[in-house]
Design a protein around this motif. Structure first.
Motif, PDB file in Angstrom:
ATOM      1  N   ASN A 150       0.850  -1.186   0.000  1.00 10.78           N
ATOM      2  CA  ASN A 150       0.000   0.000   0.000  1.00 10.78           C
ATOM      3  C   ASN A 150       0.892   1.243   0.000  1.00 10.78           C
ATOM      4  N   LEU A 151       1.017   1.870  -1.164  1.00 15.14           N
ATOM      5  CA  LEU A 151       1.881   3.049  -1.331  1.00 15.14           C
ATOM      6  C   LEU A 151       1.057   4.261  -1.751  1.00 15.14           C
ATOM      7  N   VAL A 152      -0.188   4.301  -1.318  1.00 10.84           N
ATOM      8  CA  VAL A 152      -1.076   5.406  -1.666  1.00 10.84           C
ATOM      9  C   VAL A 152      -0.460   6.728  -1.212  1.00 10.84           C
ATOM     10  N   GLY A 153      -0.326   7.668  -2.156  1.00  3.56           N
ATOM     11  CA  GLY A 153       0.175   8.996  -1.811  1.00  3.56           C
ATOM     12  C   GLY A 153       1.632   9.050  -1.406  1.00  3.56           C
ATOM     13  N   ALA A 154       2.349   7.951  -1.554  1.00  2.00           N
ATOM     14  CA  ALA A 154       3.757   7.935  -1.132  1.00  2.00           C
ATOM     15  C   ALA A 154       4.603   8.845  -2.013  1.00  2.00           C
ATOM     16  N   ILE A 155       5.635   9.431  -1.399  1.00  2.28           N
ATOM     17  CA  ILE A 155       6.574  10.272  -2.149  1.00  2.28           C
ATOM     18  C   ILE A 155       7.743   9.391  -2.582  1.00  2.28           C
ATOM     19  N   LEU A 156       7.758   9.057  -3.859  1.00  2.00           N
ATOM     20  CA  LEU A 156       8.807   8.210  -4.425  1.00  2.00           C
ATOM     21  C   LEU A 156       9.527   8.936  -5.561  1.00  2.00           C
ATOM     22  N   GLU A 157       9.534  10.242  -5.478  1.00  4.33           N
ATOM     23  CA  GLU A 157      10.207  11.040  -6.506  1.00  4.33           C
ATOM     24  C   GLU A 157      11.677  10.643  -6.610  1.00  4.33           C
ATOM     25  N   GLY A 158      12.125  10.353  -7.823  1.00 10.08           N
ATOM     26  CA  GLY A 158      13.520   9.986  -8.049  1.00 10.08           C
ATOM     27  C   GLY A 158      13.906   8.634  -7.491  1.00 10.08           C
ATOM     28  N   ALA A 159      12.935   7.854  -7.032  1.00  8.18           N
ATOM     29  CA  ALA A 159      13.237   6.549  -6.433  1.00  8.18           C
ATOM     30  C   ALA A 159      13.707   5.560  -7.495  1.00  8.18           C
ATOM     31  N   ASN A 160      14.542   4.606  -7.050  1.00  6.52           N
ATOM     32  CA  ASN A 160      15.031   3.552  -7.936  1.00  6.52           C
ATOM     33  C   ASN A 160      14.218   2.293  -7.681  1.00  6.52           C
ATOM     34  N   LEU A 161      13.344   1.944  -8.624  1.00  8.42           N
ATOM     35  CA  LEU A 161      12.507   0.758  -8.525  1.00  8.42           C
ATOM     36  C   LEU A 161      12.814  -0.208  -9.678  1.00  8.42           C
ATOM     37  N   GLU A 162      14.049  -0.168 -10.125  1.00 10.83           N
ATOM     38  CA  GLU A 162      14.467  -1.032 -11.223  1.00 10.83           C
ATOM     39  C   GLU A 162      14.260  -2.502 -10.858  1.00 10.83           C
ATOM     40  N   ARG A 163      13.572  -3.222 -11.748  1.00 10.31           N
ATOM     41  CA  ARG A 163      13.279  -4.654 -11.562  1.00 10.31           C
ATOM     42  C   ARG A 163      12.506  -4.954 -10.277  1.00 10.31           C
ATOM     43  N   ALA A 164      11.922  -3.934  -9.669  1.00  9.15           N
ATOM     44  CA  ALA A 164      11.124  -4.176  -8.462  1.00  9.15           C
ATOM     45  C   ALA A 164       9.850  -4.937  -8.825  1.00  9.15           C
ATOM     46  N   PHE A 165       9.333  -5.732  -7.859  1.00 12.21           N
ATOM     47  CA  PHE A 165       8.120  -6.529  -8.077  1.00 12.21           C
ATOM     48  C   PHE A 165       6.969  -5.807  -7.385  1.00 12.21           C
ATOM     49  N   LEU A 166       6.133  -5.141  -8.196  1.00 15.73           N
ATOM     50  CA  LEU A 166       5.045  -4.304  -7.670  1.00 15.73           C
ATOM     51  C   LEU A 166       3.675  -4.807  -8.117  1.00 15.73           C
ATOM     52  N   LYS A 167       3.592  -6.085  -8.378  1.00 18.41           N
ATOM     53  CA  LYS A 167       2.324  -6.655  -8.845  1.00 18.41           C
ATOM     54  C   LYS A 167       1.215  -6.376  -7.831  1.00 18.41           C
ATOM     55  N   GLY A 168       0.171  -5.747  -8.310  1.00 17.17           N
ATOM     56  CA  GLY A 168      -0.979  -5.485  -7.447  1.00 17.17           C
ATOM     57  C   GLY A 168      -0.761  -4.393  -6.425  1.00 17.17           C
ATOM     58  N   ALA A 169       0.351  -3.693  -6.485  1.00 15.62           N
ATOM     59  CA  ALA A 169       0.611  -2.625  -5.512  1.00 15.62           C
ATOM     60  C   ALA A 169      -0.315  -1.451  -5.772  1.00 15.62           C
ATOM     61  N   ASN A 170      -0.646  -0.732  -4.694  1.00 13.87           N
ATOM     62  CA  ASN A 170      -1.534   0.426  -4.805  1.00 13.87           C
ATOM     63  C   ASN A 170      -0.704   1.701  -4.708  1.00 13.87           C
ATOM     64  N   LEU A 171      -0.522   2.364  -5.857  1.00 17.16           N
ATOM     65  CA  LEU A 171       0.273   3.594  -5.932  1.00 17.16           C
ATOM     66  C   LEU A 171      -0.614   4.776  -6.317  1.00 17.16           C
ATOM     67  N   LYS A 172      -1.833   4.715  -5.913  1.00 15.31           N
ATOM     68  CA  LYS A 172      -2.783   5.774  -6.226  1.00 15.31           C
ATOM     69  C   LYS A 172      -2.270   7.126  -5.722  1.00 15.31           C
ATOM     70  N   GLU A 173      -2.235   8.101  -6.633  1.00 19.75           N
ATOM     71  CA  GLU A 173      -1.838   9.479  -6.315  1.00 19.75           C
ATOM     72  C   GLU A 173      -0.418   9.572  -5.749  1.00 19.75           C
ATOM     73  N   ALA A 174       0.382   8.574  -5.974  1.00 22.04           N
ATOM     74  CA  ALA A 174       1.777   8.615  -5.510  1.00 22.04           C
ATOM     75  C   ALA A 174       2.587   9.570  -6.366  1.00 22.04           C
ATOM     76  N   ASN A 175       3.617  10.156  -5.759  1.00 22.44           N
ATOM     77  CA  ASN A 175       4.530  11.032  -6.491  1.00 22.44           C
ATOM     78  C   ASN A 175       5.699  10.189  -7.003  1.00 22.44           C
ATOM     79  N   LEU A 176       5.689   9.907  -8.293  1.00 27.94           N
ATOM     80  CA  LEU A 176       6.700   9.053  -8.916  1.00 27.94           C
ATOM     81  C   LEU A 176       7.510   9.835  -9.953  1.00 27.94           C
ATOM     82  N   LEU A 177       7.588  11.121  -9.756  1.00 29.68           N
ATOM     83  CA  LEU A 177       8.337  11.987 -10.663  1.00 29.68           C
ATOM     84  C   LEU A 177       9.775  11.487 -10.796  1.00 29.68           C
ATOM     85  N   ARG A 178      10.205  11.269 -12.050  1.00 26.44           N
ATOM     86  CA  ARG A 178      11.578  10.822 -12.366  1.00 26.44           C
ATOM     87  C   ARG A 178      11.942   9.454 -11.772  1.00 26.44           C
TER      88      ARG A 178
END
Length: 980
Positions: free
Chosen positions: A815-843
């Motif tokens: 559950n990553l709703v609204g999380a600030i992940l700007e500039g985060a490194n999620l290379e090859r991460a396993f996010l199946k079914g994850a909830n990233l609603k309204e998350a900040n994923l800039l860059r």
């Protein structure tokens, strides 16, 4: 003789034209005996016939003879000091060979020297190093040295230091025996002789500054000055690019300002010289920023020496690890001057009675003040504010004080808001940058400085100074990651040492820690091996273990560079320490002092009432601290295994965590030590075949136990709850860091048993703390240690995970709703079914990440990198993917309704059966994308590139396609009804 100052200043003093009949051969014979007998540490220890030869020729009678006494004693002191400083390089010479060495090796040169008439004039004290006798004595001194050192290059390097050493010895001789030379004051009318005591103090200190760059570089015979390569730097300049995006039908109209920085490349010394000369009272602070080993401190020493020699401005050089930053600046400098009795420091120039016309203070090592976590960062910030306040006060009317501060990039970045003037922050550049780096980083190099590969210059200088046969950088070091390593001054030098030894095989995947380890072995073999009768029997593993403990002692003290004898005794293994002390058969202080000189240590005054020692470079301390931490993991793993087999042996988890808290609780880990830990664990796996996967499981078990039972801080008997809480936090973060280092080596996901879905969120919140720095590049250590973690089902709503490293982490259904992940490194991460609603994923980096079925409704993915990502069935309704990179991404059946894909790159992406109704795809690149049966009803595709795209069966009903490029596209069965 005329006593008129004007005449004496312009012309030589005639009395000094008298020939001085002194037997240099006798002097060298006496000095040689002193070398053999180890008596060169002080002129008072050199045989009396050497320093008191003046009595035989009546040197105390006339001004010329007294001047000779001054010069001769200073020359002998200079040569004796140089010989003493190079004792470890000297070979044994039998007493029977001494006369032969002097009489036959030096006879001709000495005879010519003794036949030379010596005159000195009023310029003598301005430039004593230019005295003919000093230049003449260099050659016999060099020839004499060749009998005692291993190579001619060593003799050359040592003798080249004689002029500067002579000047310093001359000043010291005058200071100690000024009563003997009073007669010269009536004969010479020079600024040196007539100067006040305060002015003479500044003169002595200026000569000392010049002497520092002339001292031995590490264990070499040559000095920093002999191999120094001038540094290049850049400052940032903002450039505003304005452009209009005009969208028709009122869909969107905007006016943007895109700001980016140009990096203006300049010569560091020239840039600072201009700043000094201009002396703008409103721009009196400059900052040098650079990574470890980038040459910041070396430059500061060189620059201080140059300014001292020029003499236009008084210079005060202050290493900040020897300075109290929490005091008032005036008082702090006063304490610094009073505490360092071994340096001829002038009286405090910030005190009214001691003011000088113009003053430059160089504060070297701002990062030294920020070594103790947030408390240290606050100290650094307060110090900067205090410097700015005092500079403004001193420069109220005119420019009297200018300040130069150096520090590592991270601490400069954290305080960047305090340095806003143009050119105020100067970033040190490496020896070499390839064309791609220059282009990618927007360097503006109008002087063509970056065209020069400075590694070639350094290797030529190194070869000349050391006698090695290199005329350029060795070819094997100009490939792969060695290009980057050799571009850093310190690492380049360490590689040179290993290359000379031939103990390290250089491959593209060579580990940097292996080079440091080779350096450690080299020091042991040179100084501590069994052929040294004084310390015969000290095992290399004991030598290394003590040095590791010394580094930890320094780290616990808040600085991985300095420590005291008391702190060393506290943290060293007592059994090993006692064994070494017994070998020495000396008192503890003397023994430890001798030990510390072995691995690039030097003594630096007192801390309280205790002797203080420092590593000559901080990275040595960081490397040794990392080694000790990795060694502790090895010990803990073995002890836990023993305890599992038999509970009467080894340690249980509680005891292991107690031990860990003692080692890693006092000071927070940082990225510099962490990099060495990563390398060391990789080295253990690759070279020594250690089962790192087993260590990884052990640490997972320890963290699981700690989450359930807490860190056993009560065992440490700390005085306050606040201290116990802080140390527990540090120990927990270090444990997470070392686990991550193991995972990076094994590439296995770490299976921690989280006691609840919110446990990880609570843990990372505690370790991260509240951000206090608004700078965009502010880094938090723990967020770089989250890769390869199993975090499935974790609750991380609205968490601050800015630039966190989740590479290959398992975030399934998190559950990553609204999380600030700007500039985060999620290379090859396993996010199946994850909830990233309204998350900040800039860059954010999602390269090859698995986002199948993930919820990204209204998520901000501007500029995100989703190359090759798996987005099957992902819900991206109203998500902002402007300028996102989706080349090769799989968006099969993804829902992109009303998503913004303006200028996104979707080349070769699979959008089969994707739902793109009313999506905004203006100027998007969909070349060769698969849009088979995709729903693009009402989508905005103005100016989009759909060249060779597969649109078979796609629905483009009411889509806006003005200016779109469909060249070579497959439009079979496409629904174009009602398109605009």
């Amino acid at each position: 003789m005329s006593s008129k100052p004007g005449i004496l200043i312009k012309q030589p003093v005639s009395v000094f034209s008298k020939r001085l009949n002194v037997n240099f051969g006798s002097g060298f014979t006496a000095l040689t005996k002193a070398v053999v007998n180890g008596l060169t540490g002080n002129v008072s220890n050199v045989p009396e016939n050497l320093v008191e030869m003046g009595a035989a020729v009546g040197l105390a009678k006339e001004p010329g003879e007294i001047a000779w006494l001054l010069i001769f004693r200073s020359l002998i002191q200079a040569m004796a000091s140089l010989v003493d400083d190079n004792q470890d390089l000297l070979k044994k010479v039998d007493n029977d060979d001494i006369e032969t060495i002097v009489k036959h090796r030096l006879e001709n040169c000495l005879q010519n020297l003794e036949a030379t008439e010596l005159t000195i004039d009023s310029n003598f004290f301005a430039h004593p190093e230019e005295l003919a006798i000093v230049l003449a004595i260099k050659e016999p001194f060099r020839q004499w040295l060749t009998e005692f050192v291993s190579t001619p290059a060593q003799a050359e390097a040592i003798s080249n230091r004689l002029p500067t050493e002579f000047v310093y010895s001359l000043i010291e001789e005058w200071k100690k025996n000024s009563d003997k030379y009073t007669v010269l004051q009536t004969e010479l009318n020079t600024p040196f002789i007539k100067a006040s005591e305060r002015e003479q103090a500044w003169q002595r200190y200026s000569i000392w500054l010049q002497k520092q760059v002339n001292e031995r570089m590490f264990s070499e015979a040559f000095s920093l000055e002999q191999v120094y390569v001038p540094l290049r730097t850049y400052y940032e300049r903002k450039v505003e690019i304005k452009y209009d995006d005009d969208f028709i039908s009122g869909l969107r109209e905007s006016y943007k300002q895109d700001k980016r920085n140009e990096r203006i490349v300049v010569d560091l010394q020239a840039e600072l010289q201009t700043w000094l000369d201009e002396a703008d009272k409103n721009d009196a602070i400059r900052v040098i920023s650079g990574g470890p080993g980038s040459g910041k401190s070396s430059f500061c020493k060189i620059f201080a020496a140059i300014q001292a020699k020029i003499g236009k401005i008084s210079v005060l050089f202050i290493p900040l690890h020897l300075f109290d930053p929490e005091d008032d600046l005036v008082n702090g400098i006063g304490k610094f001057i009073n505490d360092l009795r071994d340096i001829p420091l002038p009286p405090n120039p910030l005190v009214k009675d001691n003011t000088v016309e113009k003053l430059l203070i160089i504060f070297d090592g701002l990062d030294e003040l920020a070594m103790q976590g947030k408390m240290g960062e606050e100290v650094a910030q307060k110090f900067i504010s205090e410097v700015q306040r005092q500079v403004n006060a001193f420069n109220h009317v005119q420019t009297r004080l200018q300040v130069l501060i150096s520090g590592r990039e991270l601490v400069i970045q954290k305080n960047q808001s305090d340095f806003r003037k143009p050119k105020q922050i100067l970033n040190v550049l490496p020896y070499f940058l390839d064309e791609e780096e220059i282009k990618d980083n927007n360097y503006i190099d109008n002087q063509n400085l970056l065209k020069q590969d400075q590694r070639q210059i350094w290797w030529c200088k190194y070869s000349q100074a050391s006698g090695r046969g290199y005329d350029s950088l060795p070819e094997e070091l100009d490939e792969g990651h060695f290009r980057e390593i050799t571009s850093q001054p310190l690492l380049n030098y360490l590689i040179a040492l290993s290359l000379v030894r031939g103990a390290v095989k250089f491959f593209d995947n060579s580990n940097l820690n292996e080079i440091y380890a080779d350096l450690l072995t080299a020091v042991y073999q040179r100084i501590w091996a069994n052929d040294n009768p004084v310390i015969k029997g000290v095992a290399e593993k004991d030598f290394v273990r003590i040095l590791e403990s010394i580094a930890v002692a320094a780290w616990h003290g808040g600085d991985v560079r300095i420590t005291t004898v008391t702190e060393i005794e506290k943290y060293c293994d007592r059994n090993i320490l006692e064994r070494i002390l017994n070998i020495f058969k000396q008192d503890k202080k003397a023994s430890l002092a001798r030990l510390l000189t072995a691995f690039y240590f030097r003594q630096r005054g007192l801390k309280g009432r205790d002797d203080t020692f420092e590593f000559t470079h901080k990275s040595f301390g960081e490397y040794l601290t990392a080694r000790r931490i990795v060694q502790e993991i090895k010990i803990i793993n073995n002890q836990l295994k023993a305890n599992e087999e038999d509970s009467d042996y080894g340690w249980n988890k509680l005891q292991a965590l107690e031990r860990w808290a003692k080692l890693c609780g006092s000071t927070a880990m940082d990225d510099y030590i962490f990099k060495f830990i990563i390398n060391e664990i990789q080295l253990q796996q690759d070279k020594y075949q250690v089962d790192i996967a087993e260590w990884q499981l052990t640490i997972c078990d320890l963290i699981s136990y700690m989450l359930k039972n807490g860190m056993p801080m009560e065992k440490l008997q700390l005085s306050t709850f606040q201290e116990a809480n802080w140390q527990a936090r540090n120990a927990e973060e270090a444990l997470l860091g070392v686990l991550n280092a193991c995972a990076r080596a094994t590439r296995n996901v770490s299976q921690i048993k989280w006691p609840s879905p919110e446990a990880f969120g609570n843990c990372v919140s505690r370790l991260r703390g509240q951000r206090v720095d608004s700078h965009i590049h502010s880094e938090i250590f723990c967020l770089n240690c989250l890769s390869f973690l199993d975090l499935q089902n974790s609750i991380l709503q609205y968490q601050d995970l800015y630039e966190a490293n989740f590479k290959e982490a398992n975030l399934k259904e998190a559950n990553l709703v609204g999380a600030i992940l700007e500039g985060a490194n999620l290379e090859r991460a396993f996010l199946k079914g994850a909830n990233l609603k309204e998350a900040n994923l800039l860059r954010a980096n999602f390269v090859r990440a698995n986002l199948e079925g993930a919820i990204l409704v209204r998520a901000n993915l501007v500029g995100a990198i989703l190359k090759g990502a798996f987005l099957k069935g992902t819900i991206l309704i109203q998500a902002n993917l402007e300028r996102a990179f989706l080349k090769g991404a799989n968006l099969l059946q993804a829902n992109l309704e009303e998503a913004i894909l303006e200028r996104a790159i979707l080349g070769e992406a699979n959008l089969e059966r994707a739902f793109l109704a009313r999506a905004f795809l203006g100027e998007a690149n969909l070349g060769e994308a698969n849009l088979e049966r995709a729903n693009l009803e009402g989508a905005f595709l103005e100016g989009a590139n759909l060249e060779r795209a597969n649109l078979e069966g796609a629905n483009l009903e009411r889509a806006f396609l003005k200016g779109a490029n469909f060249e070579g596209a497959n439009l079979r069965g496409t629904i174009l009804e009602g398109k605009i």
